[in-house]
Motif scaffolding. Structure first.
Motif, PDB file in Angstrom:
ATOM      1  N   ALA A  73      33.459  10.186  -3.724  1.00 44.91           N
ATOM      2  CA  ALA A  73      34.347   9.518  -4.671  1.00 44.91           C
ATOM      3  C   ALA A  73      34.096  10.017  -6.087  1.00 44.91           C
ATOM      4  N   ASP A  74      32.811  10.150  -6.430  1.00 46.12           N
ATOM      5  CA  ASP A  74      32.459  10.666  -7.764  1.00 46.12           C
ATOM      6  C   ASP A  74      33.035  12.059  -7.977  1.00 46.12           C
ATOM      7  N   THR A  75      32.802  12.889  -6.996  1.00 47.09           N
ATOM      8  CA  THR A  75      33.224  14.272  -7.122  1.00 47.09           C
ATOM      9  C   THR A  75      34.728  14.380  -7.245  1.00 47.09           C
ATOM     10  N   ARG A  76      35.412  13.544  -6.444  1.00 48.15           N
ATOM     11  CA  ARG A  76      36.872  13.550  -6.491  1.00 48.15           C
ATOM     12  C   ARG A  76      37.348  13.123  -7.884  1.00 48.15           C
ATOM     13  N   ALA A  77      36.645  12.121  -8.415  1.00 50.11           N
ATOM     14  CA  ALA A  77      37.014  11.648  -9.758  1.00 50.11           C
ATOM     15  C   ALA A  77      36.818  12.762 -10.813  1.00 50.11           C
ATOM     16  N   TRP A  78      35.722  13.499 -10.656  1.00 53.07           N
ATOM     17  CA  TRP A  78      35.472  14.580 -11.628  1.00 53.07           C
ATOM     18  C   TRP A  78      36.556  15.635 -11.541  1.00 53.07           C
ATOM     19  N   LEU A  79      36.930  15.920 -10.302  1.00 51.48           N
ATOM     20  CA  LEU A  79      37.962  16.951 -10.117  1.00 51.48           C
ATOM     21  C   LEU A  79      39.270  16.509 -10.771  1.00 51.48           C
ATOM     22  N   GLU A  80      39.596  15.247 -10.573  1.00 51.64           N
ATOM     23  CA  GLU A  80      40.846  14.753 -11.168  1.00 51.64           C
ATOM     24  C   GLU A  80      40.774  14.785 -12.688  1.00 51.64           C
ATOM     25  N   ARG A  81      39.575  14.464 -13.199  1.00 51.97           N
ATOM     26  CA  ARG A  81      39.385  14.493 -14.645  1.00 51.97           C
ATOM     27  C   ARG A  81      39.534  15.927 -15.177  1.00 51.97           C
ATOM     28  N   ALA A  82      38.970  16.833 -14.393  1.00 48.07           N
ATOM     29  CA  ALA A  82      39.066  18.245 -14.795  1.00 48.07           C
ATOM     30  C   ALA A  82      40.524  18.702 -14.742  1.00 48.07           C
ATOM     31  N   ALA A 179      37.610  24.068 -16.737  1.00 53.92           N
ATOM     32  CA  ALA A 179      37.857  22.624 -16.869  1.00 53.92           C
ATOM     33  C   ALA A 179      36.733  21.831 -16.219  1.00 53.92           C
ATOM     34  N   LEU A 180      36.263  22.303 -15.056  1.00 54.01           N
ATOM     35  CA  LEU A 180      35.156  21.619 -14.372  1.00 54.01           C
ATOM     36  C   LEU A 180      33.872  21.698 -15.188  1.00 54.01           C
ATOM     37  N   GLU A 181      33.651  22.835 -15.809  1.00 47.67           N
ATOM     38  CA  GLU A 181      32.441  22.994 -16.622  1.00 47.67           C
ATOM     39  C   GLU A 181      32.476  22.035 -17.811  1.00 47.67           C
ATOM     40  N   ARG A 182      33.644  21.928 -18.429  1.00 48.31           N
ATOM     41  CA  ARG A 182      33.761  20.991 -19.563  1.00 48.31           C
ATOM     42  C   ARG A 182      33.532  19.564 -19.089  1.00 48.31           C
ATOM     43  N   THR A 183      34.095  19.238 -17.931  1.00 47.78           N
ATOM     44  CA  THR A 183      33.928  17.896 -17.378  1.00 47.78           C
ATOM     45  C   THR A 183      32.463  17.616 -17.090  1.00 47.78           C
ATOM     46  N   ARG A 184      31.786  18.626 -16.541  1.00 51.99           N
ATOM     47  CA  ARG A 184      30.374  18.461 -16.218  1.00 51.99           C
ATOM     48  C   ARG A 184      29.568  18.111 -17.474  1.00 51.99           C
ATOM     49  N   VAL A 185      29.877  18.851 -18.556  1.00 55.20           N
ATOM     50  CA  VAL A 185      29.170  18.586 -19.819  1.00 55.20           C
ATOM     51  C   VAL A 185      29.446  17.158 -20.277  1.00 55.20           C
ATOM     52  N   GLU A 186      30.713  16.740 -20.195  1.00 52.54           N
ATOM     53  CA  GLU A 186      31.069  15.392 -20.648  1.00 52.54           C
ATOM     54  C   GLU A 186      30.376  14.325 -19.792  1.00 52.54           C
ATOM     55  N   VAL A 187      30.380  14.546 -18.477  1.00 56.96           N
ATOM     56  CA  VAL A 187      29.741  13.584 -17.565  1.00 56.96           C
ATOM     57  C   VAL A 187      28.259  13.506 -17.872  1.00 56.96           C
ATOM     58  N   ARG A 188      27.627  14.687 -18.049  1.00 60.37           N
ATOM     59  CA  ARG A 188      26.187  14.718 -18.302  1.00 60.37           C
ATOM     60  C   ARG A 188      25.872  13.959 -19.591  1.00 60.37           C
ATOM     61  N   GLU A 189      26.679  14.250 -20.614  1.00 61.36           N
ATOM     62  CA  GLU A 189      26.422  13.599 -21.895  1.00 61.36           C
ATOM     63  C   GLU A 189      26.653  12.091 -21.801  1.00 61.36           C
ATOM     64  N   GLY A 190      27.667  11.696 -21.023  1.00 62.36           N
ATOM     65  CA  GLY A 190      27.939  10.274 -20.828  1.00 62.36           C
ATOM     66  C   GLY A 190      26.778   9.590 -20.128  1.00 62.36           C
ATOM     67  N   ARG A 191      26.224  10.268 -19.167  1.00 64.09           N
ATOM     68  CA  ARG A 191      25.107   9.675 -18.414  1.00 64.09           C
ATOM     69  C   ARG A 191      23.856   9.559 -19.286  1.00 64.09           C
ATOM     70  N   LEU A 192      23.647  10.603 -20.079  1.00 66.51           N
ATOM     71  CA  LEU A 192      22.481  10.572 -20.966  1.00 66.51           C
ATOM     72  C   LEU A 192      22.604   9.396 -21.946  1.00 66.51           C
TER      73      LEU A 192
END
Lengths: 693, 251
Positions: A73-82, A179-192
């Motif tokens: 579910a998480d991964t799917r959400a990231w993909l949609e965000r990307a 787009a996925l790389e940008r999303t990854r950065v945003e997710v990582r920063e959000g989690r931090l």
């Protein structure tokens, strides 16, 4: 030289060219149209492609890993965000346009065989995610894949499969990955941030770049890298129009013999031909450059990003002066090829390698990390290219610029001389395609082949020393080097059936010559040291080399070995090769002063390192004079061995050390001593007779 | 002042050819040519005529021997030799895209004819060789007869005292060949020393004051026609030529 004759010949060449409509159309007019047209079409095509890629809809399909539904579910959400932000950067690039195209992605049903779907372009990118713990991603997939790890508790990876050779698939993968790389950065920063990281992640270790180069310097670097290649290409393109006709065309037409039976000297003819080539090459280059600049000014074709076509007047004049010998070198090369060709067609065929070599050399400034203060200074054209690049970035290394100019000018002079010789060759006129020396071979041919032999020998030694030489014991290195010299000398003597005694000047010298050697050696060493000091102003001796030498000649080598390896062996084998075989081969080709300089400097060049060449060339000159004056090689052998021994000794023994700060009278005394030494060597048995003029 | 304009002594030329090896094209050739004289070099194809004349014109270097033109040595003063020489052969072509007038101007300048007199000299040559009507036409558009006239005018435009005609009538029709012979005779009357090579007996007989018979690179005889007749007891030049060539073959 009669300027009236030269101008008449140049006028004739240009008139012939101007009255040849085919040449004018194909060699002058068409390039004026084709160059900007190609440039325009290239930029137009690139622009259109970009627009097409940015406005199309890309098909993707998703394959989820059923074993890891927990994180799916998480991964799917990231993909949609990307997917929501995909193509934003393309839109940002087109911010100045109101109707920037949008990149769209459309999901399709997962095909049974996604690779086949990729092949048929029904699918542009295949997205899969799988458990991150499984490092063995599907290795059987024979398409490029990009892995995006998302370590942490949602340890899943997204695998993008696509076809890099298909434009749309390649572009889709690029958009989605970014787009996925940008999303990854945003997710990582959000989690931090969610985990209580106090400092906003984007503020952690921020890096700022400050470019201190001026706009002119940056633009100069860009222009400097390509300027030489462009000029060489344009000069060759324009010059070859005249060069082909210059000698090969005249031969084929039958006008060459008419010309050769006139009162025009060979030098006048070659000068006129060179001037014709240069005039046309210059005119076509100026026309082409002006043409391209005009189209750029009219915004029909875009200028390369960061390129500013403004050169200060001083730098422009310096560049013009700098490129002059390169232009003569190129025109002489073309003329030489034309002279050596029997027909127009053959000349055109032979121009191809000349162009390739010239362009390869001219492209050297493009390579990063090559500075003028290096061995490149002895490579004609390339040295001027690097010098031009440095000048355009505001670096003026005057001694090296002068050296580069002189090297290319010398090469141009050699080629111009070769062109004159080619014009005097009887094979231009007669049916005989070889001359006496070619057929007879043996000693008669050797003077014409000696240069090639030593050029190959030099290349071999260079490759050997650069690749292997540094890693072995210095004594072994000397032995191998001397073996190469000895073997090469023996090969040349055997191949050309050279008389050994005469070739190697194996004669008894006048007794006073030995006294001359004893006087000359210390004086020569002092003067050679002076030459090295002088040269070091332009070419400093690297510290690493001094350390390496100190190590090589360290105290752990016994004195007798030092003398044997570094004095006696070079004294014998280098003398056999250089003052024996090389000097013998060059004797019939040069007048005395030229002979001494050519043979001496050739010896210097065999010492490979740039900073060693001046000092060793000077020693070479002294040794050549010693052989010519005494008529014997033995004094030169003794001189060479004693020179090396004394040089080693002065490094190790305080009592015979050279003065640290020699004064002018040291050099005056040394010069006088050298003159006395050569006076003592004078022999009536001298073998050398200058060639007839 | 001696009237000898061309002096050839012991002239030899060896060629090297990959298929034939060393070829002795010319061997120990001696002759002189005086002012107002046509000296014919009569020989079969490959006899050494062209090689001899090319050595005199400095295009080829002698293997040994000397040749002098107005006292200038071909080896040490080639430019001076060529300045005093006009060389015409079937292989000396013209620049096709120049007009006749431009051609003559070019060769006058290249042969270092005085600048102030070049224009009048060119016009004089145009007039003399009947080129007025075609002086502004490019060479490539002229008939072969007109081209030949321009070629002769090109050869003499710098007024050289010595002229070399190497097989000049090869490839010409009868009328053009006769025109050329006429022009050469007129040049002799102008006082030029003319070396004329041919393998055509009638041409040599009609034009030459003296004839040097050359065979296999050697001069077999050199005299006027009467002298050759007396020496061989033959009347026709053809028979005289055969006499010397076969005598050489027999020996």
């Amino acid at each position: 030289m009669n300027h009236r004759t030269v101008s008449a010949l140049v006028g004739n060449d240009l008139r012939q060219l101007a009255r040849n409509p085919r040449v004018l159309v194909f060699a002058v007019a068409l390039p004026l149209v084709i160059w900007p047209l190609m440039w325009f079409l290239t930029s137009l095509t690139t622009e259109r492609r970009q627009e097409r890629l940015e406005s199309r809809t890309y098909m993707y399909a998703v394959a989820e890993d059923p074993r890891d539904a927990e994180h799916a579910a998480d991964t799917r959400a990231w993909l949609e965000r990307a997917l929501a932000v995909v193509g934003e950067e393309a839109q940002a690039d087109d911010a100045d346009t109101t109707d920037a195209p949008a990149v769209r992605f459309e999901r399709i049903e997962l095909p049974d065989d996604f690779e086949a779907a990729l092949d048929e372009e029904q699918l542009h990118v295949h997205v899969a995610w799988e458990a991150g713990a499984d490092d063995g991603a599907d290795e059987n997939v024979d398409v490029d894949s990009e892995t995006l790890g998302n370590a942490g508790d949602a340890a899943q990876r997204i695998v993008l499969s696509y076809r890099a050779d298909l434009d749309a698939s390649d572009a889709a993968e690029g958009y989605l990955r970014r787009a996925l790389e940008r999303t990854r950065v945003e997710v990582r920063e959000g989690r931090l941030a969610a985990a209580g990281f106090e400092v906003p992640p984007e503020d952690l270790l921020p890096v700022e770049r400050i470019e201190t180069a001026s706009e002119e310097q940056t633009s100069g670097l860009l222009l400097g890298r390509i300027l030489t290649a462009i000029i060489v290409m344009m000069m060759l393109t324009g010059g070859s129009i005249v060069a082909t006709d210059a000698l090969a065309g005249e031969k084929e037409r039958g006008t060459l013999e008419t010309l050769l039976t006139t009162a025009a000297s060979r030098i006048e003819i070659v000068t006129a031909k060179n001037l014709s080539i240069l005039t046309v090459a210059f005119a076509t280059s100026v026309l082409n450059i002006a043409n391209i600049v005009l189209w750029m000014q009219l915004d029909v074709i875009p200028a390369p990003a960061g390129l500013k076509l403004v050169i200060p007047v001083g730098a422009a004049l310096l560049l013009l002066f700098l490129y002059a010998p390169a232009a003569v070198l190129l025109s002489s090369s073309l003329l030489l090829v034309s002279g050596r060709s029997k027909t127009y067609k053959e000349a055109q065929l032979l121009f191809a390698p000349v162009m390739l070599v010239s362009l390869a050399v001219a492209a050297i400034p493009v390579l990063p990390g090559i500075a003028l203060r290096s061995a490149i200074v002895v490579v004609p054209i390339a040295n001027l290219g690097v010098a031009a690049r440095e000048i355009l970035t505001g670096q003026y290394d005057w001694p090296l610029i002068a050296a580069a100019w002189a090297v290319t000018a010398a090469a141009a002079a050699v080629l111009a001389r070769a062109s004159v010789r080619a014009l005097s060759a009887e094979k231009l006129i007669t049916a005989s395609d070889i001359d006496a020396a070619d057929l007879a071979g043996g000693p008669a041919l050797f003077p014409r082949r000696v240069g090639r032999w030593f050029a190959v020998l030099w290349a071999l030694l260079l490759v050997w020393q650069l690749n292997v030489g540094g890693g072995i014991d210095s004594r072994l290195l000397i032995v191998i080097n001397m073996a190469i010299f000895g073997a090469a000398a023996w090969l040349m003597i055997a191949r050309y059936r050279l008389p050994i005694r005469e070739t190697l000047s194996l004669r008894a010298p006048p007794p006073a010559a030995w006294l001359g050697v004893l006087i000359g050696v210390p004086a020569g060493l002092l003067l050679a040291d002076g030459v090295v000091r002088l040269a070091s102003l332009a070419m400093p001796i690297p510290e690493e080399w001094i350390e390496a030498m100190a190590e090589a000649f360290g105290a752990d080598i016994p004195v007798w070995q030092m003398l044997f390896f570094f004095a006696i062996l070079p004294g014998i084998f280098e003398e056999i090769a250089f003052r024996g075989v090389l000097l013998h081969g060059l004797k019939s080709r040069f007048r005395p002063v030229q002979l001494v300089l050519v043979a001496g400097i050739a010896f210097g060049f065999f010492h490979v390192d740039l900073f060693r060449i001046p000092g060793t060339s000077f020693l070479g000159v002294l040794l050549v004079i010693a052989v010519l004056r005494s008529g014997s090689i033995y004094p030169a052998m003794a001189w060479h061995a004693l020179h090396n021994a004394l040089a080693l000794g002065s490094a190790r023994v305080e009592q015979i050390r050279l003065p640290d700060q020699p004064t002018w009278w040291h050099y005056v005394l040394a010069t006088l001593a050298i003159l006395v030494a050569f006076r003592l060597m004078d022999s009536s048995k001298r073998s050398y007779q200058p060639p007839a003029s | 002042m001696s009237t000898v304009q061309v002096e050839v002594q012991g002239l030899s030329k060896n060629f090297f050819d990959q298929s034939r090896g060393e070829v002795h094209a010319v061997q120990q050739v001696d002759f002189e040519c005086r002012r107002g004289e046509i000296l014919g070099l009569l020989g079969a194809n490959g006899a050494g005529k062209t090689t001899t004349l090319r050595m005199i014109s400095t295009v080829l270097q002698p293997t040994s021997g000397t040749a002098r033109v107005l006292g200038h040595d071909v080896a040490s003063e080639p430019v001076e030799v060529r300045r005093n020489l006009g060389f015409y052969s079937a292989s000396t072509a013209l620049y096709p895209r120049l007009t006749a007038r431009e051609t003559l101007t070019l060769f006058a300048r290249v042969n270092k004819y005085p600048a102030e007199r070049t224009k009048s000299r060119v016009e004089e040559m145009i007039e003399r060789f009947g080129l007025s009507e075609y002086a502004g036409v490019r060479i490539e558009k002229l008939s072969s007869g007109m081209k030949q006239k321009v070629s002769i005018a090109r050869t003499v435009v710098h007024d050289p005292p010595v002229l070399i005609f190497d097989e000049p009538t090869v490839g010409l029709d009868v009328l053009n060949a006769l025109d050329l012979q006429q022009a050469i005779q007129e040049l002799r009357e102008d006082g030029k020393a003319i070396l004329f090579s041919t393998h055509i007996m009638s041409e040599a007989e009609r034009l030459c004051d003296r004839i040097a018979i050359i065979d296999k690179g050697r001069i077999r005889a050199c005299d006027d026609l009467e002298g050759l007749r007396a020496a061989t007891s033959q009347h026709y030049l053809e028979d005289i030529f055969v006499h010397y060539v076969t005598a050489n073959a027999d020996s």
